[in-house]
Design an enzyme around this catalytic site. Sequence first.
Site, PDB file in Angstrom:
ATOM      1  N   GLU A 135       0.853  -1.196   0.000  1.00 61.75           N
ATOM      2  CA  GLU A 135       0.000   0.000   0.000  1.00 61.75           C
ATOM      3  C   GLU A 135       0.892   1.251   0.000  1.00 61.75           C
ATOM      4  O   GLU A 135       1.928   1.296   0.654  1.00 61.75           O
ATOM      5  CB  GLU A 135      -0.890   0.011   1.257  1.00 61.75           C
ATOM      6  CG  GLU A 135      -1.859   1.189   1.296  1.00 61.75           C
ATOM      7  CD  GLU A 135      -2.752   1.221   2.551  1.00 61.75           C
ATOM      8  OE1 GLU A 135      -2.390   0.615   3.578  1.00 61.75           O
ATOM      9  OE2 GLU A 135      -3.814   1.887   2.501  1.00 61.75           O
TER      10      GLU A 135
ATOM     11  N   LYS B 225      -9.887   2.207  -2.472  1.00 62.67           N
ATOM     12  CA  LYS B 225     -10.136   1.767  -1.087  1.00 62.67           C
ATOM     13  C   LYS B 225     -11.544   2.190  -0.664  1.00 62.67           C
ATOM     14  O   LYS B 225     -11.899   3.373  -0.734  1.00 62.67           O
ATOM     15  CB  LYS B 225      -9.087   2.388  -0.171  1.00 62.67           C
ATOM     16  CG  LYS B 225      -9.037   1.835   1.234  1.00 62.67           C
ATOM     17  CD  LYS B 225      -7.835   2.442   1.976  1.00 62.67           C
ATOM     18  CE  LYS B 225      -7.564   1.799   3.313  1.00 62.67           C
ATOM     19  NZ  LYS B 225      -6.315   2.308   3.916  1.00 62.67           N
TER      20      LYS B 225
ATOM     21  N   CYS C 196      -5.880  -2.742   2.593  1.00 64.92           N
ATOM     22  CA  CYS C 196      -5.639  -2.608   4.029  1.00 64.92           C
ATOM     23  C   CYS C 196      -6.903  -2.641   4.890  1.00 64.92           C
ATOM     24  O   CYS C 196      -7.469  -3.687   5.112  1.00 64.92           O
ATOM     25  CB  CYS C 196      -4.798  -1.368   4.298  1.00 64.92           C
ATOM     26  SG  CYS C 196      -3.926  -1.528   5.883  1.00 64.92           S
TER      27      CYS C 196
END
Length: 290
Positions: free
Chosen positions: A49, A120, A162
């Site tokens: 990331e 995300k 994440c």
Amino acid sequence: MSALSKNVKVALLQFHAGSDKQANLTKAKEFALNALKKQPDTDILVLPECFNSPYAVDQFKNYSESIPTGETTKFLSELAKENNVNVIGGSFPELGDDGHLYNTSLTFNTVGEIVAKHRKVHLFDIDIPGKMTFKESSSLKPGNKATVYNLPGVGTLGLGICYDIRFPELAMVAARKGAGIMAYPGAFNTVTGPKFWTKFGVARAIDNQLYVILCSPARNPDGGYQAYGHSMVVDPNGNVVVEAGHGEEIVYAELKPEEVDEVRQNIPIGKQRRFDIYQNVADTAISSDL
Ligand SMILES: NC(=O)CCC(=O)C(=O)O
């Protein structure tokens, strides 16, 4: 039909990014070439990331780029094409056409074409007083879709970034759409990492009977946010197949279609779901009649 087309060799590039974007891209290439030297038949390179920038909300704008015209997209595309390898390109700050910033992950096939783009979906906004406060939403907007895609010659994958891993739904959607791998470039930290990172990898793998790939930046002694490291691959039975430490490192694994097929056949939870009673979780009626 199997979720994976063949044995899939992956290399997870765990390195840390600093403030110099060019140096970060150079380092990504150096790690990629080292991985390919060690494992020439690698099918997928996986990056961490925010690999082209520091992980800091006040920095995302400075490192943001349009997709597909920005230099990081071009860099990843060339990396894939020149080396005839698929690349899950970690993530980097995207400047969207709408003027907003996103934390975005791209996947490239072996000829350098973008085959998946994931923004995300769940932004990392937490406040553990005295330990960890982070508010991605102060500079980023969330994406609005789950990402599931076919990678030619490899199989079906799902992608999250994440904090997305804390929400089981993305991996569940991917598995239901046929994914055999769920990949999460991710930068947990030294507060939440030791408590949760491995558990989430194992949980998503067991829940969905697929491989989970977690690729983290390395810890950076000179940096601000300290990533947890411990990039890993978890198999569909929940075993950690390979795990890095917290420094710069490359770890390798071979993912096997029969591992996915066998557990799905032996314990067929995928076919036993009761969507008649929880077809839409948010609307599910909860009975209080005991
Ligand atoms: N980069 C992130 O989304 C961090 C997520 C994290 O550390 C967590 O505990 O969740």
